[in-house]
Design a protein around this motif. Sequence first.
Motif, PDB file in Angstrom:
ATOM      1  N   TYR A 183       0.991  -1.247  -0.073  1.00  0.00           N
ATOM      2  CA  TYR A 183       0.050  -0.075   0.089  1.00  0.00           C
ATOM      3  C   TYR A 183       0.837   1.239   0.110  1.00  0.00           C
ATOM      4  O   TYR A 183       1.953   1.132   0.585  1.00  0.00           O
ATOM      5  CB  TYR A 183      -0.891   0.131   1.183  1.00  0.00           C
ATOM      6  N   ASP A 184       0.399   2.221  -0.567  1.00  0.00           N
ATOM      7  CA  ASP A 184       1.034   3.657  -0.550  1.00  0.00           C
ATOM      8  C   ASP A 184       0.204   4.511   0.392  1.00  0.00           C
ATOM      9  O   ASP A 184      -1.023   4.280   0.524  1.00  0.00           O
ATOM     10  CB  ASP A 184       0.833   4.193  -2.019  1.00  0.00           C
ATOM     11  N   ILE A 185       1.006   5.384   1.016  1.00  0.00           N
ATOM     12  CA  ILE A 185       0.620   6.470   1.806  1.00  0.00           C
ATOM     13  C   ILE A 185      -0.166   7.609   1.112  1.00  0.00           C
ATOM     14  O   ILE A 185       0.432   8.366   0.296  1.00  0.00           O
ATOM     15  CB  ILE A 185       1.487   6.954   2.725  1.00  0.00           C
ATOM     16  N   TRP A 186      -1.538   7.663   1.191  1.00  0.00           N
ATOM     17  CA  TRP A 186      -2.139   8.656   0.684  1.00  0.00           C
ATOM     18  C   TRP A 186      -1.916  10.195   1.326  1.00  0.00           C
ATOM     19  O   TRP A 186      -1.400  10.875   0.876  1.00  0.00           O
ATOM     20  CB  TRP A 186      -3.769   8.487   0.724  1.00  0.00           C
ATOM     21  N   PHE A 187      -2.292  10.183   2.411  1.00  0.00           N
ATOM     22  CA  PHE A 187      -2.016  11.339   3.450  1.00  0.00           C
ATOM     23  C   PHE A 187      -2.029  11.078   4.996  1.00  0.00           C
ATOM     24  O   PHE A 187      -2.313   9.935   5.342  1.00  0.00           O
ATOM     25  CB  PHE A 187      -2.698  12.489   3.163  1.00  0.00           C
ATOM     26  N   THR A 188      -1.287  11.734   5.793  1.00  0.00           N
ATOM     27  CA  THR A 188      -1.329  11.466   7.244  1.00  0.00           C
ATOM     28  C   THR A 188      -1.877  12.635   8.140  1.00  0.00           C
ATOM     29  O   THR A 188      -1.937  13.835   7.311  1.00  0.00           O
ATOM     30  CB  THR A 188       0.052  11.512   7.864  1.00  0.00           C
ATOM     31  N   ILE A 189      -2.499  12.323   9.135  1.00  0.00           N
ATOM     32  CA  ILE A 189      -3.071  13.444  10.099  1.00  0.00           C
ATOM     33  C   ILE A 189      -2.399  13.513  11.290  1.00  0.00           C
ATOM     34  O   ILE A 189      -2.328  12.395  11.743  1.00  0.00           O
ATOM     35  CB  ILE A 189      -4.743  12.948  10.210  1.00  0.00           C
ATOM     36  N   ARG A 190      -2.059  14.512  11.764  1.00  0.00           N
ATOM     37  CA  ARG A 190      -1.527  14.711  13.191  1.00  0.00           C
ATOM     38  C   ARG A 190      -1.938  15.869  14.025  1.00  0.00           C
ATOM     39  O   ARG A 190      -2.445  16.717  13.390  1.00  0.00           O
ATOM     40  CB  ARG A 190       0.086  15.099  13.062  1.00  0.00           C
ATOM     41  N   MET A 231      -3.907   4.370  13.104  1.00  0.00           N
ATOM     42  CA  MET A 231      -3.157   4.899  14.036  1.00  0.00           C
ATOM     43  C   MET A 231      -1.529   4.310  13.906  1.00  0.00           C
ATOM     44  O   MET A 231      -1.575   3.371  14.119  1.00  0.00           O
ATOM     45  CB  MET A 231      -3.565   5.331  15.494  1.00  0.00           C
ATOM     46  N   THR A 232      -0.771   5.385  13.971  1.00  0.00           N
ATOM     47  CA  THR A 232       0.658   4.914  13.744  1.00  0.00           C
ATOM     48  C   THR A 232       1.733   5.422  14.766  1.00  0.00           C
ATOM     49  O   THR A 232       2.755   5.164  14.878  1.00  0.00           O
ATOM     50  CB  THR A 232       1.328   5.565  12.417  1.00  0.00           C
ATOM     51  N   GLY A 233       0.999   6.284  15.804  1.00  0.00           N
ATOM     52  CA  GLY A 233       1.889   6.820  16.851  1.00  0.00           C
ATOM     53  C   GLY A 233       0.952   8.002  17.732  1.00  0.00           C
ATOM     54  O   GLY A 233      -0.339   7.982  17.582  1.00  0.00           O
ATOM     55  N   ASN A 234       1.483   8.430  18.579  1.00  0.00           N
ATOM     56  CA  ASN A 234       0.994   9.348  19.437  1.00  0.00           C
ATOM     57  C   ASN A 234       0.320  10.610  18.464  1.00  0.00           C
ATOM     58  O   ASN A 234       0.881  11.287  17.877  1.00  0.00           O
ATOM     59  CB  ASN A 234       1.673  10.250  20.567  1.00  0.00           C
ATOM     60  N   ASN A 235      -1.038  10.419  18.527  1.00  0.00           N
ATOM     61  CA  ASN A 235      -1.796  11.602  17.779  1.00  0.00           C
ATOM     62  C   ASN A 235      -1.288  11.672  16.381  1.00  0.00           C
ATOM     63  O   ASN A 235      -1.392  12.693  15.753  1.00  0.00           O
ATOM     64  CB  ASN A 235      -1.562  12.669  18.414  1.00  0.00           C
ATOM     65  N   VAL A 264      -2.578   7.427   9.627  1.00  0.00           N
ATOM     66  CA  VAL A 264      -2.157   7.427   8.306  1.00  0.00           C
ATOM     67  C   VAL A 264      -3.234   6.474   7.463  1.00  0.00           C
ATOM     68  O   VAL A 264      -4.204   5.906   7.654  1.00  0.00           O
ATOM     69  CB  VAL A 264      -0.699   6.454   8.187  1.00  0.00           C
ATOM     70  N   LEU A 265      -3.723   7.243   6.279  1.00  0.00           N
ATOM     71  CA  LEU A 265      -4.548   6.887   5.358  1.00  0.00           C
ATOM     72  C   LEU A 265      -3.779   6.121   3.905  1.00  0.00           C
ATOM     73  O   LEU A 265      -2.783   6.700   3.554  1.00  0.00           O
ATOM     74  CB  LEU A 265      -5.194   7.642   4.741  1.00  0.00           C
ATOM     75  N   LEU A 266      -4.027   4.756   3.938  1.00  0.00           N
ATOM     76  CA  LEU A 266      -3.077   4.002   2.982  1.00  0.00           C
ATOM     77  C   LEU A 266      -4.027   3.396   1.834  1.00  0.00           C
ATOM     78  O   LEU A 266      -5.211   3.192   2.168  1.00  0.00           O
ATOM     79  CB  LEU A 266      -2.451   2.742   3.471  1.00  0.00           C
TER      80      LEU A 266
END
Length: 232
Positions: free
Chosen positions: A7-14, A48-52, A55-57
């Motif tokens: 899968y590819d990363i579409w975008f991340t949210i933090r 969820m990939t970490g604190n806050n 990631v969308l794949l």
Amino acid sequence: MNSIEKYDIWFTIRVVHEYYDNGNCPVALTPSRETISFFRRNGIIYKMTGNNKWVLLTQSKDIALETAGTLCFEMIPQNNTFYYITELPQKKNDEDYILEKSLTVGKWMNVLIPFDNVKEEIDIELGAKFKYWEFIIIPRYTTNNVILRIEEKRNRITFGDMEEISFPGVGKAFRVSTVEKNKIKETQGYVVRLYEIRSNGERLLSGNIPLPRPDEVSMTQPEDTVTTYFYI
């Protein structure tokens, strides 16, 4: 697809909150039902990939998107302190997302992200509230003609006049508050000291009075003041 690596990363949210020292803001970011349906139809993984950080794949960066629309995530505080420390976000026209007040109990904000032109990294920045600090000094024993003085060790905070009050269930007490509001932070670098003024000089009563907690609201000014109760 058997492997997440395909899968590819579409975008991340933090989510970033200026109150917390370590960046660990206690919120969950949960997709709405409509957004979950969109993910399923387009083969998108949300995790969820970490604190806050989330990631969308996607299986391909060339996502076969539907007609222009908006992703919706429900921002859910994980403890009640969050409400006492967090300033309501101000609307900005140049951001990649919109924070919309949720009408559902326990769900603070809806994060709306138009998915037709999404940036690779989206940072949702939350600000801390500013509050007056109020100190209620309560003598353990009745003493006449007590004169008190309060100061911040490096004079970085200005206090108003100390006033004598009648405190419910206690009787005589003293009240003093800061002249200006202070930003609420998880760790404060201020040291507040209390002195008793005597005819032969000053006596240090406390070299480090506890600062008000964010959830310890003033009984007389609950909207903009937090309080510490200190016994001498």
